[in-house]
Design a protein around this motif. Structure first.
Motif, PDB file in Angstrom:
ATOM      1  N   PHE A   1     -85.937 -41.332  43.787  1.00 59.01           N
ATOM      2  CA  PHE A   1     -85.170 -41.969  44.774  1.00 59.01           C
ATOM      3  C   PHE A   1     -83.576 -41.444  44.527  1.00 59.01           C
ATOM      4  CE2 PHE A   1     -85.394 -45.293  41.616  1.00 59.01           C
ATOM      5  CZ  PHE A   1     -83.957 -45.533  41.507  1.00 59.01           C
ATOM      6  N   LYS A   2     -82.987 -41.551  45.621  1.00 62.99           N
ATOM      7  CA  LYS A   2     -81.548 -41.117  45.637  1.00 62.99           C
ATOM      8  C   LYS A   2     -80.780 -42.255  46.555  1.00 62.99           C
ATOM      9  CE  LYS A   2     -80.478 -37.022  45.222  1.00 62.99           C
ATOM     10  NZ  LYS A   2     -79.999 -35.438  45.613  1.00 62.99           N
TER      11      LYS A   2
ATOM     12  N   ASP B   1     -78.546 -47.255  51.255  1.00 66.75           N
ATOM     13  CA  ASP B   1     -78.886 -45.777  51.824  1.00 66.75           C
ATOM     14  C   ASP B   1     -79.806 -45.158  50.833  1.00 66.75           C
ATOM     15  OD1 ASP B   1     -77.216 -46.555  54.089  1.00 66.75           O
ATOM     16  OD2 ASP B   1     -75.513 -45.676  52.911  1.00 66.75           O
ATOM     17  N   VAL B   2     -81.046 -45.557  50.636  1.00 69.71           N
ATOM     18  CA  VAL B   2     -81.988 -45.051  49.715  1.00 69.71           C
ATOM     19  C   VAL B   2     -82.860 -44.185  50.448  1.00 69.71           C
ATOM     20  CG1 VAL B   2     -83.674 -45.575  47.785  1.00 69.71           C
ATOM     21  CG2 VAL B   2     -81.702 -47.172  48.455  1.00 69.71           C
ATOM     22  N   ASN B   3     -83.087 -42.896  49.789  1.00 69.98           N
ATOM     23  CA  ASN B   3     -84.183 -42.176  50.240  1.00 69.98           C
ATOM     24  C   ASN B   3     -85.296 -41.904  48.943  1.00 69.98           C
ATOM     25  OD1 ASN B   3     -85.433 -39.829  51.021  1.00 69.98           O
ATOM     26  ND2 ASN B   3     -83.806 -38.559  51.188  1.00 69.98           N
ATOM     27  N   PHE B   4     -86.326 -42.514  49.508  1.00 69.69           N
ATOM     28  CA  PHE B   4     -87.575 -42.340  48.551  1.00 69.69           C
ATOM     29  C   PHE B   4     -88.378 -41.116  48.672  1.00 69.69           C
ATOM     30  CE2 PHE B   4     -86.580 -46.815  48.546  1.00 69.69           C
ATOM     31  CZ  PHE B   4     -86.495 -47.303  47.131  1.00 69.69           C
ATOM     32  N   LYS B   5     -88.805 -40.460  47.357  1.00 69.48           N
ATOM     33  CA  LYS B   5     -89.830 -39.279  47.763  1.00 69.48           C
ATOM     34  C   LYS B   5     -90.965 -39.441  46.881  1.00 69.48           C
ATOM     35  CE  LYS B   5     -86.735 -35.254  48.696  1.00 69.48           C
ATOM     36  NZ  LYS B   5     -86.407 -34.002  48.552  1.00 69.48           N
ATOM     37  N   CYS B   6     -92.085 -39.429  47.553  1.00 67.30           N
ATOM     38  CA  CYS B   6     -93.523 -39.826  47.029  1.00 67.30           C
ATOM     39  C   CYS B   6     -94.231 -38.452  46.997  1.00 67.30           C
ATOM     40  CB  CYS B   6     -94.382 -40.592  47.619  1.00 67.30           C
ATOM     41  SG  CYS B   6     -93.361 -42.277  48.010  1.00 67.30           S
ATOM     42  N   ASP B   7     -94.935 -38.207  46.057  1.00 67.87           N
ATOM     43  CA  ASP B   7     -95.638 -36.779  46.075  1.00 67.87           C
ATOM     44  C   ASP B   7     -95.103 -35.690  46.678  1.00 67.87           C
ATOM     45  OD1 ASP B   7     -96.336 -37.048  48.767  1.00 67.87           O
ATOM     46  OD2 ASP B   7     -98.031 -38.521  48.031  1.00 67.87           O
ATOM     47  N   GLN B   8     -93.640 -35.423  46.843  1.00 67.37           N
ATOM     48  CA  GLN B   8     -92.801 -34.367  47.093  1.00 67.37           C
ATOM     49  C   GLN B   8     -92.937 -34.173  48.446  1.00 67.37           C
ATOM     50  OE1 GLN B   8     -91.071 -33.196  45.040  1.00 67.37           O
ATOM     51  NE2 GLN B   8     -91.710 -33.556  43.191  1.00 67.37           N
ATOM     52  N   THR B   9     -93.911 -34.721  49.242  1.00 65.23           N
ATOM     53  CA  THR B   9     -93.831 -34.477  50.824  1.00 65.23           C
ATOM     54  C   THR B   9     -93.539 -36.018  51.331  1.00 65.23           C
ATOM     55  OG1 THR B   9     -96.493 -35.300  50.877  1.00 65.23           O
ATOM     56  CG2 THR B   9     -95.932 -32.745  50.535  1.00 65.23           C
ATOM     57  N   THR B  10     -93.872 -37.073  51.097  1.00 65.13           N
ATOM     58  CA  THR B  10     -93.574 -38.161  51.863  1.00 65.13           C
ATOM     59  C   THR B  10     -92.318 -38.858  51.759  1.00 65.13           C
ATOM     60  OG1 THR B  10     -95.860 -39.034  51.708  1.00 65.13           O
ATOM     61  CG2 THR B  10     -94.500 -40.634  52.312  1.00 65.13           C
ATOM     62  N   THR B  11     -91.373 -38.888  52.635  1.00 63.62           N
ATOM     63  CA  THR B  11     -90.109 -39.594  52.516  1.00 63.62           C
ATOM     64  C   THR B  11     -89.907 -40.914  53.234  1.00 63.62           C
ATOM     65  OG1 THR B  11     -89.373 -37.366  52.389  1.00 63.62           O
ATOM     66  CG2 THR B  11     -87.735 -39.185  52.823  1.00 63.62           C
TER      67      THR B  11
ATOM     68  N   LEU C   1     -86.997 -43.938  54.016  1.00 64.63           N
ATOM     69  CA  LEU C   1     -85.551 -44.327  53.966  1.00 64.63           C
ATOM     70  C   LEU C   1     -85.542 -45.746  53.875  1.00 64.63           C
ATOM     71  CD1 LEU C   1     -84.155 -41.675  56.418  1.00 64.63           C
ATOM     72  CD2 LEU C   1     -84.361 -41.536  53.751  1.00 64.63           C
ATOM     73  N   ALA C   2     -84.619 -46.382  53.267  1.00 66.03           N
ATOM     74  CA  ALA C   2     -84.328 -47.903  53.222  1.00 66.03           C
ATOM     75  C   ALA C   2     -82.541 -48.134  53.351  1.00 66.03           C
ATOM     76  CB  ALA C   2     -84.994 -48.508  52.242  1.00 66.03           C
ATOM     77  N   ASP C   3     -82.579 -49.024  54.006  1.00 67.13           N
ATOM     78  CA  ASP C   3     -80.788 -49.410  54.094  1.00 67.13           C
ATOM     79  C   ASP C   3     -80.498 -50.052  52.700  1.00 67.13           C
ATOM     80  OD1 ASP C   3     -80.707 -48.617  56.700  1.00 67.13           O
ATOM     81  OD2 ASP C   3     -81.176 -50.706  57.420  1.00 67.13           O
ATOM     82  N   ARG C   4     -81.283 -50.818  52.049  1.00 65.90           N
ATOM     83  CA  ARG C   4     -80.694 -51.473  50.965  1.00 65.90           C
ATOM     84  C   ARG C   4     -82.042 -51.713  50.043  1.00 65.90           C
ATOM     85  NH1 ARG C   4     -80.563 -57.133  49.709  1.00 65.90           N
ATOM     86  NH2 ARG C   4     -78.875 -57.684  48.279  1.00 65.90           N
ATOM     87  N   VAL C   5     -82.053 -51.572  48.651  1.00 67.28           N
ATOM     88  CA  VAL C   5     -83.204 -51.793  47.673  1.00 67.28           C
ATOM     89  C   VAL C   5     -82.492 -52.574  46.627  1.00 67.28           C
ATOM     90  CG1 VAL C   5     -84.856 -50.708  46.432  1.00 67.28           C
ATOM     91  CG2 VAL C   5     -84.503 -49.735  48.736  1.00 67.28           C
ATOM     92  N   LYS C   6     -83.292 -53.419  46.311  1.00 66.73           N
ATOM     93  CA  LYS C   6     -83.123 -54.426  44.744  1.00 66.73           C
ATOM     94  C   LYS C   6     -84.110 -53.979  43.791  1.00 66.73           C
ATOM     95  CE  LYS C   6     -82.570 -58.877  42.842  1.00 66.73           C
ATOM     96  NZ  LYS C   6     -82.285 -60.388  43.381  1.00 66.73           N
ATOM     97  N   ILE C   7     -83.637 -53.403  42.780  1.00 66.98           N
ATOM     98  CA  ILE C   7     -84.794 -53.205  41.653  1.00 66.98           C
ATOM     99  C   ILE C   7     -84.326 -53.980  40.579  1.00 66.98           C
ATOM    100  CG2 ILE C   7     -85.060 -51.302  39.990  1.00 66.98           C
ATOM    101  CD1 ILE C   7     -84.431 -49.113  42.056  1.00 66.98           C
ATOM    102  N   VAL C   8     -85.434 -54.578  39.945  1.00 62.40           N
ATOM    103  CA  VAL C   8     -85.276 -55.433  38.844  1.00 62.40           C
ATOM    104  C   VAL C   8     -86.117 -54.851  37.770  1.00 62.40           C
ATOM    105  CG1 VAL C   8     -85.898 -57.716  37.709  1.00 62.40           C
ATOM    106  CG2 VAL C   8     -84.996 -57.421  40.238  1.00 62.40           C
TER     107      VAL C   8
END
Length: 111
Positions: A64-65, A84-94, A96-103
């Motif tokens: 993610f970025k 403004d998070v961009n997640f990449k799963c298995d190099q093909t699936t993207t 997008l999320a406005d806001r993410v909380k990671i614990v």
């Protein structure tokens, strides 16, 4: 086997399955079919089982970025708010999320 007095984080209680379990236990308590102490033991077993399964069975990788908005470290727990998070799963699936909380918490040592 884990020690009987070992405690686990309650992170997974806020998931959809954790909420469903808590709702079901509340219903059983209100119908006087189980005691509140039993419900607490069930939730503790749920915490232990989820920690074990996620730690041992989940092998997925994710990149993610985004822009780090807030972070804090308290009681050995890191919390990050990313915008403004961009997640990449298995190099093909993207995704997008406005806001993410990671614990992030320390993992428990295996005996």
């Amino acid at each position: 086997m884990a020690a009987a007095n070992q405690t686990y984080y309650e992170l997974y209680r806020a998931t959809s399955i954790g909420n469903a379990l808590a709702d079901s236990l509340d219903t059983l308590i209100s119908q006087r079919r189980i005691e509140p102490q039993l419900a607490m033991r069930v939730l503790q077993n749920f915490d232990q089982a989820m920690a074990s399964v996620v730690g041992d069975k989940v092998k997925a990788r994710l990149q993610f970025k985004g822009h780090l908005d807030t972070y804090r470290f308290c009681d050995e727990v890191w919390t990050f708010i990313i915008k403004d998070v961009n997640f990449k799963c298995d190099q093909t699936t993207t995704v997008l999320a406005d806001r993410v909380k990671i614990v992030a918490c320390l993992s428990k040592e295996k005996a």
